[in-house]
Design a protein around this motif. Structure first.
Motif, PDB file in Angstrom:
ATOM      1  N   ASP A 156      -8.940  12.349  -7.668  1.00  0.00           N
ATOM      2  CA  ASP A 156      -7.676  12.782  -7.090  1.00  0.00           C
ATOM      3  C   ASP A 156      -6.463  12.128  -7.740  1.00  0.00           C
ATOM      4  O   ASP A 156      -5.342  12.323  -7.274  1.00  0.00           O
ATOM      5  CB  ASP A 156      -7.669  12.481  -5.579  1.00  0.00           C
ATOM      6  CG  ASP A 156      -8.518  13.482  -4.816  1.00  0.00           C
ATOM      7  OD1 ASP A 156      -8.439  14.684  -5.147  1.00  0.00           O
ATOM      8  OD2 ASP A 156      -9.273  13.071  -3.929  1.00  0.00           O
ATOM      9  N   LEU A 157      -6.686  11.350  -8.783  1.00  0.00           N
ATOM     10  CA  LEU A 157      -5.555  10.661  -9.406  1.00  0.00           C
ATOM     11  C   LEU A 157      -5.043  11.434 -10.611  1.00  0.00           C
ATOM     12  O   LEU A 157      -5.806  12.145 -11.275  1.00  0.00           O
ATOM     13  CB  LEU A 157      -5.975   9.251  -9.838  1.00  0.00           C
ATOM     14  CG  LEU A 157      -6.352   8.321  -8.688  1.00  0.00           C
ATOM     15  CD1 LEU A 157      -6.746   6.945  -9.220  1.00  0.00           C
ATOM     16  CD2 LEU A 157      -5.205   8.190  -7.705  1.00  0.00           C
ATOM     17  N   PRO A 158      -3.757  11.272 -10.904  1.00  0.00           N
ATOM     18  CA  PRO A 158      -3.219  11.956 -12.085  1.00  0.00           C
ATOM     19  C   PRO A 158      -3.883  11.423 -13.349  1.00  0.00           C
ATOM     20  O   PRO A 158      -4.336  10.271 -13.378  1.00  0.00           O
ATOM     21  CB  PRO A 158      -1.734  11.577 -12.072  1.00  0.00           C
ATOM     22  CG  PRO A 158      -1.466  10.907 -10.781  1.00  0.00           C
ATOM     23  CD  PRO A 158      -2.769  10.466 -10.197  1.00  0.00           C
ATOM     24  N   PRO A 206      12.210   7.832   2.719  1.00  0.00           N
ATOM     25  CA  PRO A 206      10.900   8.458   2.892  1.00  0.00           C
ATOM     26  C   PRO A 206      10.797   9.776   2.149  1.00  0.00           C
ATOM     27  O   PRO A 206       9.722  10.201   1.741  1.00  0.00           O
ATOM     28  CB  PRO A 206      10.790   8.665   4.403  1.00  0.00           C
ATOM     29  CG  PRO A 206      11.819   7.772   5.008  1.00  0.00           C
ATOM     30  CD  PRO A 206      12.855   7.483   3.958  1.00  0.00           C
ATOM     31  N   GLY A 207      11.926  10.402   1.915  1.00  0.00           N
ATOM     32  CA  GLY A 207      11.900  11.669   1.185  1.00  0.00           C
ATOM     33  C   GLY A 207      11.424  11.504  -0.240  1.00  0.00           C
ATOM     34  O   GLY A 207      11.002  12.462  -0.891  1.00  0.00           O
ATOM     35  N   ASP A 208      11.487  10.283  -0.752  1.00  0.00           N
ATOM     36  CA  ASP A 208      11.016  10.031  -2.112  1.00  0.00           C
ATOM     37  C   ASP A 208       9.502  10.077  -2.213  1.00  0.00           C
ATOM     38  O   ASP A 208       8.948  10.179  -3.304  1.00  0.00           O
ATOM     39  CB  ASP A 208      11.450   8.635  -2.580  1.00  0.00           C
ATOM     40  CG  ASP A 208      12.925   8.621  -2.967  1.00  0.00           C
ATOM     41  OD1 ASP A 208      13.524   9.699  -2.916  1.00  0.00           O
ATOM     42  OD2 ASP A 208      13.423   7.536  -3.303  1.00  0.00           O
ATOM     43  N   VAL A 209       8.860   9.900  -1.081  1.00  0.00           N
ATOM     44  CA  VAL A 209       7.405   9.814  -1.127  1.00  0.00           C
ATOM     45  C   VAL A 209       6.849  11.222  -1.015  1.00  0.00           C
ATOM     46  O   VAL A 209       6.706  11.772   0.062  1.00  0.00           O
ATOM     47  CB  VAL A 209       6.873   8.904  -0.003  1.00  0.00           C
ATOM     48  CG1 VAL A 209       5.370   8.775  -0.091  1.00  0.00           C
ATOM     49  CG2 VAL A 209       7.538   7.550  -0.097  1.00  0.00           C
ATOM     50  N   LYS A 210       6.603  11.788  -2.153  1.00  0.00           N
ATOM     51  CA  LYS A 210       6.221  13.200  -2.170  1.00  0.00           C
ATOM     52  C   LYS A 210       4.715  13.326  -2.331  1.00  0.00           C
ATOM     53  O   LYS A 210       4.094  12.547  -3.030  1.00  0.00           O
ATOM     54  CB  LYS A 210       6.904  13.885  -3.355  1.00  0.00           C
ATOM     55  CG  LYS A 210       8.409  13.815  -3.310  1.00  0.00           C
ATOM     56  CD  LYS A 210       8.999  15.219  -3.276  1.00  0.00           C
ATOM     57  CE  LYS A 210      10.463  15.203  -2.867  1.00  0.00           C
ATOM     58  NZ  LYS A 210      11.271  14.224  -3.598  1.00  0.00           N
ATOM     59  N   PRO A 211       4.167  14.346  -1.728  1.00  0.00           N
ATOM     60  CA  PRO A 211       2.741  14.571  -1.970  1.00  0.00           C
ATOM     61  C   PRO A 211       2.478  14.791  -3.450  1.00  0.00           C
ATOM     62  O   PRO A 211       3.288  15.388  -4.156  1.00  0.00           O
ATOM     63  CB  PRO A 211       2.444  15.844  -1.178  1.00  0.00           C
ATOM     64  CG  PRO A 211       3.570  15.994  -0.211  1.00  0.00           C
ATOM     65  CD  PRO A 211       4.754  15.297  -0.816  1.00  0.00           C
ATOM     66  N   ASP A 212       1.376  14.287  -3.889  1.00  0.00           N
ATOM     67  CA  ASP A 212       0.961  14.476  -5.275  1.00  0.00           C
ATOM     68  C   ASP A 212       0.579  15.942  -5.460  1.00  0.00           C
ATOM     69  O   ASP A 212      -0.154  16.500  -4.661  1.00  0.00           O
ATOM     70  CB  ASP A 212      -0.248  13.567  -5.505  1.00  0.00           C
ATOM     71  CG  ASP A 212      -0.811  13.725  -6.882  1.00  0.00           C
ATOM     72  OD1 ASP A 212      -0.109  14.289  -7.732  1.00  0.00           O
ATOM     73  OD2 ASP A 212      -1.940  13.282  -7.094  1.00  0.00           O
ATOM     74  N   THR A 243       2.056   8.629  -5.641  1.00  0.00           N
ATOM     75  CA  THR A 243       1.451   9.033  -4.375  1.00  0.00           C
ATOM     76  C   THR A 243       0.016   9.421  -4.657  1.00  0.00           C
ATOM     77  O   THR A 243      -0.258  10.137  -5.629  1.00  0.00           O
ATOM     78  CB  THR A 243       2.208  10.246  -3.790  1.00  0.00           C
ATOM     79  OG1 THR A 243       3.561   9.871  -3.607  1.00  0.00           O
ATOM     80  CG2 THR A 243       1.615  10.671  -2.472  1.00  0.00           C
ATOM     81  N   VAL A 244      -0.884   8.918  -3.843  1.00  0.00           N
ATOM     82  CA  VAL A 244      -2.296   9.257  -4.081  1.00  0.00           C
ATOM     83  C   VAL A 244      -2.879   9.909  -2.838  1.00  0.00           C
ATOM     84  O   VAL A 244      -2.428   9.657  -1.718  1.00  0.00           O
ATOM     85  CB  VAL A 244      -3.136   8.017  -4.473  1.00  0.00           C
ATOM     86  CG1 VAL A 244      -2.646   7.428  -5.765  1.00  0.00           C
ATOM     87  CG2 VAL A 244      -3.148   6.975  -3.379  1.00  0.00           C
ATOM     88  N   SER A 245      -3.886  10.728  -3.069  1.00  0.00           N
ATOM     89  CA  SER A 245      -4.547  11.424  -1.961  1.00  0.00           C
ATOM     90  C   SER A 245      -5.778  10.646  -1.553  1.00  0.00           C
ATOM     91  O   SER A 245      -6.539  10.174  -2.395  1.00  0.00           O
ATOM     92  CB  SER A 245      -4.991  12.820  -2.402  1.00  0.00           C
ATOM     93  OG  SER A 245      -3.887  13.549  -2.860  1.00  0.00           O
ATOM     94  N   ALA A 246      -5.964  10.535  -0.260  1.00  0.00           N
ATOM     95  CA  ALA A 246      -7.170   9.886   0.264  1.00  0.00           C
ATOM     96  C   ALA A 246      -7.974  10.915   1.046  1.00  0.00           C
ATOM     97  O   ALA A 246      -7.407  11.772   1.732  1.00  0.00           O
ATOM     98  CB  ALA A 246      -6.784   8.721   1.169  1.00  0.00           C
ATOM     99  N   ALA A 280       1.568   6.470  -0.105  1.00  0.00           N
ATOM    100  CA  ALA A 280       2.513   5.922  -1.084  1.00  0.00           C
ATOM    101  C   ALA A 280       1.912   4.669  -1.695  1.00  0.00           C
ATOM    102  O   ALA A 280       1.303   3.861  -1.003  1.00  0.00           O
ATOM    103  CB  ALA A 280       3.833   5.578  -0.400  1.00  0.00           C
ATOM    104  N   GLY A 281       2.083   4.547  -2.985  1.00  0.00           N
ATOM    105  CA  GLY A 281       1.518   3.367  -3.629  1.00  0.00           C
ATOM    106  C   GLY A 281       2.238   3.050  -4.903  1.00  0.00           C
ATOM    107  O   GLY A 281       3.307   3.594  -5.186  1.00  0.00           O
TER     108      GLY A 281
END
Ligand code: FUB
Ligand code: ZN
Length: 689
Positions: free
Chosen positions: A559-561, A680-686, A647-650, A601-602
């Protein structure tokens, strides 16, 4: 006597199990869907593997029906009995006749292998007859009988067929005459027969089986086993059970033993047994259990580690240990009525045990570590990917029998109430003395925390419904507001909590009673939450894990870029994860809403070349600047953070490893520079997937 596993005879327990057939899990729920997959894929797979792995040939060769060499470990016979037990509970669940001929064949084979004394154990009979009862620490003879008894009792209870029971009783009688009160002192190196003998007593009413179980439990810890280099703790032979207040040694052996000890308490009510068991339960669950519900931090000797020794990457975390603990925790739940034991069952089911089997139901982990490093090499019981079977195949058939009996663990009866212990789509038929009618539970739990309960019919006067309030939730809520749990972790439903009675269904009315329908909607807060471990858990100090309801999450490399290595990712627990619904999670049943993907967020940690460096170099630039009286400009800070932020997906840990084999981790380092001042708007879904 109701059908089901672990049904006490004595009236010592606070709770009593329902008949396994009284609770029907619907396939719209996660657990019912799992049972369907178990029936359609896992059980047939296990049946086929008994042939492919040589287990059935091991039996045939004893009676001259096969020329094959013995294959597998000495205890391979137990694979067959676990699969028979799975089939038995599946018959109870669905009434299937699919396995009738197979059962005729394999039970007929076991009957032919049983010798005139009642003995059945193919490795001894076919390979090393001189070892019969000669090396109890290794041969697993009584362990195998234990699994045979459990299968036989299940089959008689579920399908009313007693052919295997007759075989099992002859073998048990042989053990009784040889090792019972009139015989020599002996215990098996691998506990299991103790819990099975209590079950045989419960089922047959023959007290000598309980006496034999008690004798074996009393003899444990008295130094009977020649323990060799492994030491007495490996075999739980280091201390009598009434003094054994810590969980030690081989994890599965300890936990099966505990099932037997708690079973004995449930029949005798001896306080010293329960006192030691409760102390040990606390030790095991507060110092030795992984967040996923797994046990066993050492590959060496398949052992519990020391207190707080819980490495993620080297976790042994055998599936059987979680299953054994589920069985033990269920017995302690019956004994005490405390919801915390059902919480543990839930944690184990949705995490360690869920992860042990893949989406097809035909591939399994034996070891369930919480981290897979990218370069991790395969080990026999800890491959990078799930395998279709193992040379030591204890885990897959254990999963099959557990899932087939799942409805037993969903609800239980108190003196004046029906308690719902696990939430999943199901119908619970009220036993006669409790009322008349059915309790319908409708929920997509754990995807959602909303649970709708409808009582169609009537509870007998003085009876009520009680619901477990999971400890991870902030209590239950209903339309009327918060519903605080009582001290035992259950909340009691009164008709006053319900929506007004509505017209009943069309069933014929019981004589003298109007049919009624009562409805309740309760909600548990499944908002994602960050969790950290006790500071003494060195292995994950400075890390955080993500949970939502009972589900533990993990991050997979998949799930990582591109270009981002999982081991360089840190999470920022100051930012609330966001939920992404409607995404198909690999490994989840199509028909059942899955828990959402969580967006976290990470930041990407700076790669380092040196394995070690001066700790003094490792200073926070903010602290540096402050110390020097300087200040960072907002622009400089934003630039630095912008290059590091991601941003990473879990996904649920139970679903990991259903795509390509790649790195995975449950515990993520907590970001060194919290991003809490970000908009918080900066934290966008990947969006890279
Ligand atoms: O000894 C029988 C089984 O094999 C144990 O329960 C597992 O831990 C594996 O060692
Ligand atoms: Zn196992």
């Amino acid at each position: 006597m109701p059908a089901g596993p672990a049904i006490p005879r004595a009236r010592i327990a606070v709770l009593r199990p329902l008949d396994v057939r009284a609770v029907r899990l619907g396939t719209a729920g996660a657990l019912g869907a799992w049972q369907e997959r178990n029936a359609d894929a896992t059980i047939p797979h296990c049946v086929a593997q008994l042939e492919a792995s040589g287990v059935l040939d091991n039996f045939r060769r004893v009676v001259g029906e096969s020329d094959a060499e013995y294959r597998g470990f000495v205890f391979a016979d137990s694979d067959l009995y676990k699969v028979i037990e799975a089939v038995a509970w599946e018959i109870a669940r669905s009434g299937t006749r699919r396995w009738d001929t197979w059962l005729d064949d394999v039970i007929g084979l076991v009957a032919r292998v049983q010798d005139a004394t009642g003995y059945v154990m193919t490795w001894i009979q076919g390979v090393r007859p001189e070892k019969r009862f000669a090396e109890l620490e290794w041969t697993h003879e009584m362990y195998i009988l234990g699994h045979m008894i459990q299968a036989a009792v299940a089959l008689d209870r579920a399908a009313g067929r007693d052919d295997l029971l007759r075989i099992a009783r002859r073998f048990a009688d042989l053990i009784d005459s040889r090792f019972g009160p009139e015989g020599q002192k002996g215990v098996c190196g691998h506990p299991e027969i103790e819990t099975a003998l209590v079950e045989l007593y419960r089922h047959t009413g023959e007290r000598r089986y309980l006496t034999l179980a008690q004798r074996m439990i009393d003899l444990r810890g008295t130094g009977l086993l020649p323990v060799g280099r492994l030491g007495a703790r490996y075999f739980q032979d280091h201390a009598p059970v009434r003094e054994a207040t810590t969980a030690v040694g081989h994890a599965v052996r300890q936990l099966y033993l505990n099932c037997g000890v708690t079973d004995l308490y449930l029949e005798t009510g001896e306080p010293a047994l329960m006192k030691a068991q409760l102390a040990q339960w606390v030790n095991a669950h507060k110092r030795k259990q992984y967040i996923t519900g797994a046990f066993g931090s050492r590959h060496r000797d398949e052992a519990f580690g020391d207190d707080y020794e819980l490495p993620s990457d080297r976790a042994y975390a055998e599936t059987c240990a979680s299953i054994a603990d589920l069985h033990w925790s269920w017995r302690i739940l019956l004994a005490t009525g405390d919801a915390r034991y059902a919480d543990t069952i839930e944690r184990e089911l949705y995490n360690a045990i869920a992860a042990s089997v893949d989406a097809t139901g035909t591939r399994f982990f034996y070891s369930n570590p919480l981290q897979l490093r990218p370069d991790r090499y395969d080990e026999e019981n800890a491959p990078r990917e799930r395998a279709e079977w193992y040379a030591c195949a204890c885990c897959p058939p254990n999963v099959a029998r557990l899932i087939a009996q799942l409805s037993s663990y969903t609800a239980a009866l108190g003196d004046d109430e029906l308690r719902i212990c696990q939430y999943t789509d199901c119908d619970i038929e009220l036993p006669q003395h409790v009322g008349d009618g059915v309790v319908h539970v409708r929920s997509t739990y754990p995807a959602s925390g909303v649970v709708d309960i409808t009582l169609n019919g009537r509870l007998a006067p003085g009876f009520r419904l009680a619901l477990r309030v999971p400890r991870w939730s902030n209590g239950a809520t209903s339309d009327d507001g918060r519903m605080p749990a009582d001290a035992d972790g259950f909340v009691r439903l009164q008709p006053g909590h319900a929506a007004p009675p509505v017209a009943g269904d069309q069933r014929p009315e019981p004589a003298g009673q109007a049919d009624e329908q009562w409805r309740w909607r309760v909600e548990f807060d499944v908002k994602p939450r960050w969790t950290r471990a006790h500071p003494r858990v060195d292995a994950v100090r400075g890390c955080v894990a993500l949970e939502r309801g009972p589900v533990v999450y993990c991050v997979e490399q998949a799930d990582l870029p591109p270009g981002v290595d999982l081991d360089d990712v840190a999470a920022d627990p100051s930012v609330a994860p966001s939920e992404r619904t409607g995404v198909r999670i690999p490994g989840s049943a199509d028909a059942v809403p899955a828990p959402p993907v969580l967006e976290v967020a990470g930041e990407l940690m700076e790669p380092e070349n040196e394995l070690y460096r001066a700790a003094a170099d490792d200073v926070d630039p903010d602290a540096d600047a402050d110390a020097a009286g300087a200040s960072h400009t907002d622009d400089a800070m934003a630039a630095r953070r912008a290059t590091r932020r991601l941003t990473v997906s879990a996904i649920p840990f139970g679903s990991w490893g259903n795509r390509t084999s790649g790195a995975m981790r449950v515990w993520l380092p907590a970001a060194r520079y919290p991003l809490h001042d970000l908009d918080p708007g900066d934290v966008k879904p990947d969006t890279t997937d």
